[in-house]
Every structure is written in structure tokens, then in C-alpha cells.
Enzyme design. Structure first.
Site, PDB file in Angstrom:
ATOM      1  N   ARG A  49      -3.553  -6.724  -2.148  1.00  0.00           N
ATOM      2  CA  ARG A  49      -4.446  -6.494  -1.027  1.00  0.00           C
ATOM      3  C   ARG A  49      -5.158  -5.154  -1.236  1.00  0.00           C
ATOM      4  NH1 ARG A  49      -0.748  -5.059   4.309  1.00  0.00           N
ATOM      5  NH2 ARG A  49       0.630  -3.477   3.361  1.00  0.00           N
ATOM      6  N   TRP A  76      -6.109  -1.671  -0.719  1.00  0.00           N
ATOM      7  CA  TRP A  76      -5.700  -0.478   0.014  1.00  0.00           C
ATOM      8  C   TRP A  76      -6.920   0.388   0.358  1.00  0.00           C
ATOM      9  CZ3 TRP A  76      -2.949   4.251  -2.542  1.00  0.00           C
ATOM     10  CH2 TRP A  76      -2.573   5.161  -1.537  1.00  0.00           C
ATOM     11  N   ASP A 118       6.374   0.141  -2.012  1.00  0.00           N
ATOM     12  CA  ASP A 118       5.741   1.246  -2.754  1.00  0.00           C
ATOM     13  C   ASP A 118       6.602   1.743  -3.911  1.00  0.00           C
ATOM     14  OD1 ASP A 118       3.763   0.987  -0.878  1.00  0.00           O
ATOM     15  OD2 ASP A 118       4.129   2.889   0.113  1.00  0.00           O
TER      16      ASP A 118
END
Length: 364
Positions: A269, A271, A181
């Protein structure tokens, strides 16, 4: 250093130069006129400036000003908790260079801080977080010539380096470094990253904003687990004009990940349900898994998302083995991606010249 990356393939091949970018758009003429002018204040941790801390410098920015305020942050390491509220706007924050001016955080999920509180630089309209964080909640902000780092480590879980939450935000020649992140493009429209380096391991470019990353290096680091994921878009409204767009960039493993057969790497991907990510005219190295994309969890809506690849190069760009999802698209017609260019998707011609940021308005 007048080039951002070397690569063996990709648009134009070889190196991408500043002169190339300027000749393509013709709009970077205001770089010296706007964002490289003499600073209003200088910050120096060694006491040789007007202030020792960024917090002090932010405090003297006039409220609701229609003119740009220039803060020069001299070389050094800055560990601060800085909030820039909506009354502070039109800000240029410039360092002495990547690796010279360093804004550093070590906060992470494992140390009790969530993704909204761990950054070295945070922006509610722009969040910069250092040892604690800087929250920038304003329009028209540019950070340039600095490193923004979260050094919590690969085992620390979520640990944001930079969080941007607002409109008309740009980073130019910055290195944004973390693990999981790293870059939280939190919310907002018209966010732009140019000639930057972005490092991370899992979901390290994520959020729900209209953001274009262009002419930049995306370095994938060795994770603590068995996979890396570059993007995790968080679009929650199918009608929202937000997405992560990666254009004319290089996506490559860092040396410690290169050749590691125990780690699988993916471009992204979903979220959230309406996740939208476009990678176009970029160099993708061979380390990316042939499937390209990964489910976020068993509840991923593979029809509602929109993932697209267009005109990429490199051994990792081959689409023959890509996922067979209803929402995944291999594009070949330039008209299908024109809506995701800088001039169309983030209205780049309307505001980037004000900040003096070179950009490619259309396709490369």
C-alpha cells in the site's frame, strides 16, 4: 543449507541454489576472498572472543579506513545499543548462522519507541538495533549469517527489527524477523538483500531507498488485526530513483496464517504520494487477495504512485482481479522492467563483488 526456499512454482520451479546464483552472475568469486576471511576481531557473549559486546568491537574499527574490517559475532543472543558513525566504513559483520547468532530487540511503539528507534539493527547509513539498537551510518556494510529480531509481538504496533539508512548496504543469508514494520529501508541508494528471510505482518518492508530483495523468502505472519500488507513504500519525490523491488523471491504465509479466512493479505500500500514498488519473477502464494494492493488511507494518490507486477507465478499472481488504479501496471515486456534489475537499479556490478555477494544482475 545450500538452498533458500522450496516452492511449487516460480522461476525455474523447485529450489533456488547457491550454485544457480553463482552461475547466473559469475561475480560471486570474491565471497571467500573478501567477506569470509579471518576476522579482525571476534565477539562472543560467553567471553571466548576478543570482546563480549558488539559495541566494544565497533570501537576498535579504524576511522575512515579504505580496507574492510571483519567482525565475527559468535553464536549467542546480543542485547545492545550500538552506533556506527560515518567515520566507520567498509565493515563486514558475520555471525555463525541464522538462529545461532541472534541480535534481538523488544522495543516498539507501544513501549514508547518510534520506528526510528525500535530496531534490533539500525543503520543511518545502516541501522542495526538489538535490545536497544545499532545505528550504522556508513557506506559499504554487509551483515551475513545471523538473525535480526524484534520480538515485541503482533500487538505491539510499530517495532522495527532492521533499519538501513545509507548506500552500498547488503544483507546476505540473514533472517529479519518482526511483525509490524520489520524492515525499514530508511533512505539511501544501492541496498541489497540476498538469500534472506523476512517475516512480518503489516507494512513490514517499508521506507524510501533504492533497494532490491532477491532470491529471498518473504513470510507473512498472523496479524493482530484483519489484514496483512507486505510493503509500504515511502517515496516522496516523483523524480527520486528509489523503490522497493522484489525479484525472484517467494511470498507465502507462515503456518499460523495459512488458510485463515478472517485475514486479507495484500502485496503493498502507498505510504507516501509517489510510492513505487515492483514485484517481478517471484512466486506469490494463494493467500494474496485478488485485488493485490490496498489504499493506505483516503488521501492516497492513485495516479502518482507506480506499482507493477511482471512475470510472477503461483495462485496469488493472477492479475485478473487486480486494482484498477492509474498508477498500477501489469507488465509483459521485459524491457519495461530492465531498469529495476540489480545491475541497472542499484548498480550491482559496481559494488556487490567487493562484498562477495552472489546476485542475478538482470532478469532471471
Amino acid at each position: 543449507m545450500e538452498w533458500i526456499m522450496e516452492r511449487t512454482g516460480g522461476v525455474g520451479g523447485g529450489r533456488i541454489s547457491m550454485d544457480d546464483a553463482r552461475s547466473r552472475d559469475g561475480l560471486a568469486r570474491s565471497v571467500s576472498q573478501r567477506s569470509d576471511r579471518l576476522p579482525n576481531v571476534t565477539v562472543a557473549v560467553d567471553g571466548t572472543g576478543d570482546y563480549r559486546s558488539i559495541v566494544e568491537a565497533v570501537g576498535v574499527i579504524p576511522n575512515n579506513s579504505d580496507t574492510f574490517f571483519y567482525i565475527h559475532i559468535k553464536a549467542g543472543f546480543y542485547y545492545e545499543n550500538v552506533y556506527i558513525g560515518p567515520e566507520k566504513r567498509n565493515i563486514v559483520m558475520s555471525g555463525d548462522g541464522i538462529g545461532k547468532t541472534n541480535v534481538v530487540s523488544s522495543l516498539s511503539n507501544s513501549s514508547g519507541f518510534g520506528i526510528g528507534d525500535s530496531a534490533a539493527l539500525i543503520n543511518f547509513y545502516l541501522f542495526f538495533i538489538f535490545y536497544f539498537f545499532i545505528e550504522i551510518n556508513t557506506d559499504f556494510f554487509i551483515a551475513k549469517h545471523m538473525s535480526i529480531i524484534n520480538n515485541a509481538g503482533s500487538n505491539a504496533g510499530q517495532a522495527v527489527a532492521l533499519s538501513t539508512n545509507g548506500n552500498f548496504i547488503a544483507c546476505y543469508r540473514c533472517s529479519i524477523e518482526g511483525y509490524q514494520d520489520t524492515l525499514y529501508t530508511r533512505h539511501g541508494k544501492n541496498q541489497f538483500f540476498s538469500y534472506c528471510s523476512i517475516y512480518g505482518t503489516v507494512d513490514f518492508i517499508f521506507g524510501d531507498a533504492a533497494v532490491v530483495i532477491q532470491n529471498s523468502y518473504i513470510g507473512v505472519r498472523l496479524p493482530s488485526g484483519g489484514e496483512t500488507v507486505v510493503t509500504a513504500d515511502g517515496r516522496t519525490d516523483g523524480k527520486s530513483n528509489t523503490a522497493i523491488v522484489i525479484h525472484n523471491c517467494s511470498i507465502s504465509p507462515t503456518p499460523e496464517l495459512q488458510g485463515n479466512s478472517n485475514v486479507k493479505s495484500y502485496l503493498g500500500r502507498p505510504w507516501k504520494q509517489f510510492s513505487r514498488t515492483v514485484i517481478m519473477q517471484s512466486y506469490i502464494d494463494a493467500f494474496i487477495d485478488p485485488e493485490g494492493w490496498l489504499k493506505f488511507d483516503s488521501m492516497s494518490d492513485l495516479a502518482a504512485l507506480y506499482y507493477a507486477e511482471y512475470g510472477n507465478s503461483g495462485k496469488g499472481s493472477f492479475t485478473g482481479g487486480r486494482v484498477n488504479w492509474p498508477g498500477y501496471h501489469i507488465l509483459s515486456n521485459p524491457n519495461e522492467v530492465k531498469s529495476f534489475t540489480v545491475e541497472n537499479f542499484i548498480r550491482g556490478r559496481d559494488w556487490l563483488p567487493k562484498l562477495g555477494i552472489p546476485f542475478i544482475p538482470g532478469l532471471a
